[in-house]
Motif scaffolding. Structure first.
Motif, mmCIF file in Angstrom:
data_model
loop_
_atom_site.group_PDB
_atom_site.id
_atom_site.type_symbol
_atom_site.label_atom_id
_atom_site.label_comp_id
_atom_site.label_asym_id
_atom_site.label_seq_id
_atom_site.Cartn_x
_atom_site.Cartn_y
_atom_site.Cartn_z
ATOM 1 N N GLU A 124 0.805 -1.196 0.179
ATOM 2 C CA GLU A 124 -0.160 0.013 -0.070
ATOM 3 C C GLU A 124 0.914 1.231 -0.091
ATOM 4 N N ALA A 125 1.988 1.179 0.792
ATOM 5 C CA ALA A 125 2.920 2.393 0.823
ATOM 6 C C ALA A 125 3.457 2.602 -0.400
ATOM 7 N N GLU A 126 3.896 1.404 -1.324
ATOM 8 C CA GLU A 126 4.759 1.482 -2.669
ATOM 9 C C GLU A 126 3.318 2.016 -3.562
ATOM 10 N N LYS A 127 2.237 1.617 -3.399
ATOM 11 C CA LYS A 127 1.072 2.225 -4.311
ATOM 12 C C LYS A 127 0.975 3.708 -4.178
ATOM 13 N N ALA A 128 0.906 3.982 -2.698
ATOM 14 C CA ALA A 128 0.543 5.643 -2.592
ATOM 15 C C ALA A 128 1.708 6.263 -3.039
ATOM 16 N N LYS A 129 3.126 5.854 -2.865
ATOM 17 C CA LYS A 129 4.254 6.505 -3.418
ATOM 18 C C LYS A 129 4.142 6.657 -4.934
ATOM 19 N N LYS A 130 3.919 5.533 -5.468
ATOM 20 C CA LYS A 130 3.599 5.810 -7.239
ATOM 21 C C LYS A 130 2.378 6.794 -7.151
ATOM 22 N N THR A 131 1.652 6.710 -6.512
ATOM 23 C CA THR A 131 0.372 7.513 -6.951
ATOM 24 C C THR A 131 0.738 9.037 -6.646
ATOM 25 N N ILE A 132 1.699 9.282 -5.632
ATOM 26 C CA ILE A 132 1.923 10.689 -5.387
ATOM 27 C C ILE A 132 3.036 11.058 -6.475
ATOM 28 N N GLU A 133 3.762 10.201 -6.995
ATOM 29 C CA GLU A 133 4.959 10.548 -7.831
ATOM 30 C C GLU A 133 4.160 10.822 -9.107
ATOM 31 N N LEU A 134 3.236 9.909 -9.510
ATOM 32 C CA LEU A 134 2.417 10.485 -10.965
ATOM 33 C C LEU A 134 1.894 11.793 -10.666
ATOM 34 N N SER A 135 1.192 12.069 -9.491
ATOM 35 C CA SER A 135 0.457 13.140 -9.531
ATOM 36 C C SER A 135 1.445 14.312 -9.333
ATOM 37 N N GLU A 136 2.799 14.282 -8.899
ATOM 38 C CA GLU A 136 3.635 15.225 -9.037
ATOM 39 C C GLU A 136 4.167 15.396 -10.343
ATOM 40 N N GLU A 137 4.508 14.403 -11.054
ATOM 41 C CA GLU A 137 5.027 14.649 -12.463
ATOM 42 C C GLU A 137 3.817 15.409 -13.397
ATOM 43 N N LYS A 138 2.535 15.044 -13.137
ATOM 44 C CA LYS A 138 1.320 15.800 -13.664
ATOM 45 C C LYS A 138 1.482 17.262 -13.476
ATOM 46 N N ARG A 139 1.477 17.442 -12.117
ATOM 47 C CA ARG A 139 1.649 18.801 -11.506
ATOM 48 C C ARG A 139 2.716 19.497 -12.236
ATOM 49 N N ILE A 140 3.963 18.941 -12.266
ATOM 50 C CA ILE A 140 4.887 19.840 -12.789
ATOM 51 C C ILE A 140 4.936 20.059 -14.151
ATOM 52 N N LYS A 141 4.257 19.038 -14.989
ATOM 53 C CA LYS A 141 3.859 19.395 -16.277
ATOM 54 C C LYS A 141 3.175 20.311 -16.545
ATOM 55 N N ILE A 142 2.067 20.531 -15.567
ATOM 56 C CA ILE A 142 1.084 21.658 -15.604
ATOM 57 C C ILE A 142 1.572 23.070 -15.336
ATOM 58 N N ILE A 143 2.090 23.119 -13.830
ATOM 59 C CA ILE A 143 2.432 24.226 -13.500
ATOM 60 C C ILE A 143 3.967 24.562 -13.384
ATOM 61 N N GLY A 144 4.917 23.726 -13.732
ATOM 62 C CA GLY A 144 6.222 23.688 -13.541
ATOM 63 C C GLY A 144 6.764 23.110 -11.892
ATOM 64 N N ALA A 145 8.200 23.030 -11.999
ATOM 65 C CA ALA A 145 8.682 22.521 -10.665
ATOM 66 C C ALA A 145 8.400 23.952 -9.831
ATOM 67 N N PRO A 146 8.615 23.645 -8.546
ATOM 68 C CA PRO A 146 8.554 24.709 -7.541
ATOM 69 C C PRO A 146 9.980 25.145 -7.534
ATOM 70 N N VAL A 147 10.182 26.539 -7.310
ATOM 71 C CA VAL A 147 11.362 27.279 -7.215
ATOM 72 C C VAL A 147 11.703 27.193 -5.770
ATOM 73 N N THR A 148 12.741 26.837 -5.378
ATOM 74 C CA THR A 148 13.208 26.927 -3.911
ATOM 75 C C THR A 148 14.399 27.566 -3.983
ATOM 76 N N VAL A 149 14.838 28.260 -2.688
ATOM 77 C CA VAL A 149 16.097 28.966 -2.354
ATOM 78 C C VAL A 149 17.351 28.011 -3.143
ATOM 79 N N GLU A 150 17.484 26.842 -2.564
ATOM 80 C CA GLU A 150 18.527 26.174 -2.933
ATOM 81 C C GLU A 150 18.618 25.637 -4.403
ATOM 82 N N ALA A 151 17.106 25.445 -5.191
ATOM 83 C CA ALA A 151 17.313 25.341 -6.588
ATOM 84 C C ALA A 151 17.785 26.529 -7.354
ATOM 85 N N PHE A 152 17.103 27.682 -6.878
ATOM 86 C CA PHE A 152 17.564 28.848 -7.407
ATOM 87 C C PHE A 152 18.981 29.392 -7.324
ATOM 88 N N THR A 153 19.556 29.055 -6.210
ATOM 89 C CA THR A 153 21.071 29.487 -6.045
ATOM 90 C C THR A 153 21.901 28.463 -7.017
#
Length: 278
Positions: free
Chosen positions: A137-166
Motif C-alpha cells: 500500500e505504501a508503494e502504491k501510495a508513493k507511485k500515486t504521489i509521484e505520478l501526481s507530482e509529475e502531472k503537476r510539474i508538467k502543468i505548473i512547473g517545478a517549484p522554485v526553492t532558494v536552494e534550486a535557484f542558487t
C-alpha cells in the motif's frame, strides 16, 4: 513396570478423580461403561485470533496404563488436516514411551504445547501478511504521489526553492562568464589581425570608426608607425548623411558650367595697352 489388574483399576480411578480438578470446565466425562471415555478441551494460553483448538478424546483400555489409551481428535478448529495427523502421531509415540504410568496429563500438555506453537506460527504469518500489505500500500501510495507530482510539474512547473535557484544561478553565471571570455578572445583576435598584421590592408581612421574599432582599441594595441591623418581624424564622427550631402554638392559642382564675360577682360587689356603707348 506393569501394574496388576487391581493396581490398574486403582490408577484409573485416581487419575479420573484428579483430571476434573485440574482442567475444570475443560474436562468432559462422556461415559464410564463399558470403558471410561472422556474429552479434554485444549487451546492456547493466550486467547488471540487465529485460535487453534481441539478436544482430545481418551478411552481407557481394560489394562490402561499398561497399554496405550485410544486417542482421537474432536472439534478441531484452525488446524490443517496434515497438522492434526502429525499431532496425533506425536501423541501416540509419547504414549508408547509412558506405558506403565498414568499419562493423560503428559499427553494433554504435549498437545497444548503443539497448539501454542501453531498459534505462534499463525500470528507470525498474519503479521507478515499485514506488513507485506502495508508495504504494498505504501508503494502504491508513493507511485500515486509521484505520478501526481509529475502531472503537476508538467502543468505548473517545478517549484522554485532558494536552494534550486542558487544552484541554477551559479550555473548560469558560469555559462555567461565562459561565453563572454570566448567572445572577447574572438574579438581581440579579430582586431589584432586587422591592426597589427603587416600583410593586411592599412585602414584609415574613418574606416576604423565605421567598423567600430577606434573607440575600443587601446593605445598600446596600436603599432608604432600607426598615424591617423588629420583629414581622416576630422571626418571621424561625421554621420553618413553629412558625407552624402557633401558628395552630392561636389558632384553638382563638377557637372555645372560657369559662364565668363570675355568683354571685361578685353576692355582691361586695351586700357593697359593705351597706357604703355603714351
Amino acid at each position: 513396570k506393569k501394574s496388576s489388574m487391581a493396581d490398574v483399576n486403582e490408577e484409573q480411578a485416581m487419575e479420573l478423580e484428579a483430571l476434573p480438578a485440574i482442567y475444570m470446565d475443560d474436562f468432559e466425562m462422556v461415559s464410564e461403561t463399558p470403558q471410561k471415555n472422556f474429552r479434554i478441551y485444549i487451546r492456547p494460553s493466550e486467547d488471540q485470533e487465529p485460535l487453534p483448538s481441539l478436544k482430545l478424546v481418551f478411552t481407557y483400555t481394560a489394562e490402561y496404563p499398561n497399554t496405550v489409551p485410544l486417542l482421537e481428535l474432536f472439534e478441531v478448529n484452525a488446524i490443517a488436516e496434515d497438522e492434526s495427523n502429525e499431532l496425533l502421531e506425536k501423541l501416540k509415540t509419547e504414549a508408547e514411551a509412558n506405558i506403565g504410568t498414568a499419562m493423560v496429563f503428559t499427553l494433554v500438555q504435549s498437545a497444548k504445547d503443539t497448539i501454542e506453537a501453531l498459534q505462534d506460527k499463525r500470528l507470525k504469518e498474519a503479521e507478515n501478511r499485514k506488513k507485506q500489505k502495508e508495504v504494498e500500500e505504501a508503494e502504491k501510495a508513493k507511485k500515486t504521489i509521484e505520478l501526481s507530482e509529475e502531472k503537476r510539474i508538467k502543468i505548473i512547473g517545478a517549484p522554485v526553492t532558494v536552494e534550486a535557484f542558487t544552484k541554477w544561478k551559479q550555473k548560469f553565471d558560469e555559462e555567461v562568464r565562459i561565453k563572454r571570455e570566448k567572445e572577447r578572445e574572438k574579438e581581440k583576435g579579430s582586431k589584432a589581425s586587422i591592426i597589427s598584421s603587416d600583410n593586411s590592408e592599412r585602414l584609415s581612421g574613418k574606416q576604423m570608426w565605421e567598423r567600430q574599432l577606434v573607440q575600443e582599441v587601446e593605445e598600446e594595441d596600436l603599432p608604432e608607425d600607426f598615424v591617423i591623418s588629420s583629414s581622416s581624424a576630422a571626418r571621424i564622427g561625421r554621420d553618413d548623411d553629412e558625407e552624402e550631402e557633401e558628395e552630392e554638392e561636389g558632384d553638382e559642382t563638377k557637372g555645372s558650367k560657369v559662364e565668363i564675360d570675355e568683354s571685361l577682360f578685353t576692355e582691361e587689356l586695351e586700357g593697359d595697352l593705351d597706357i604703355e603707348e603714351d
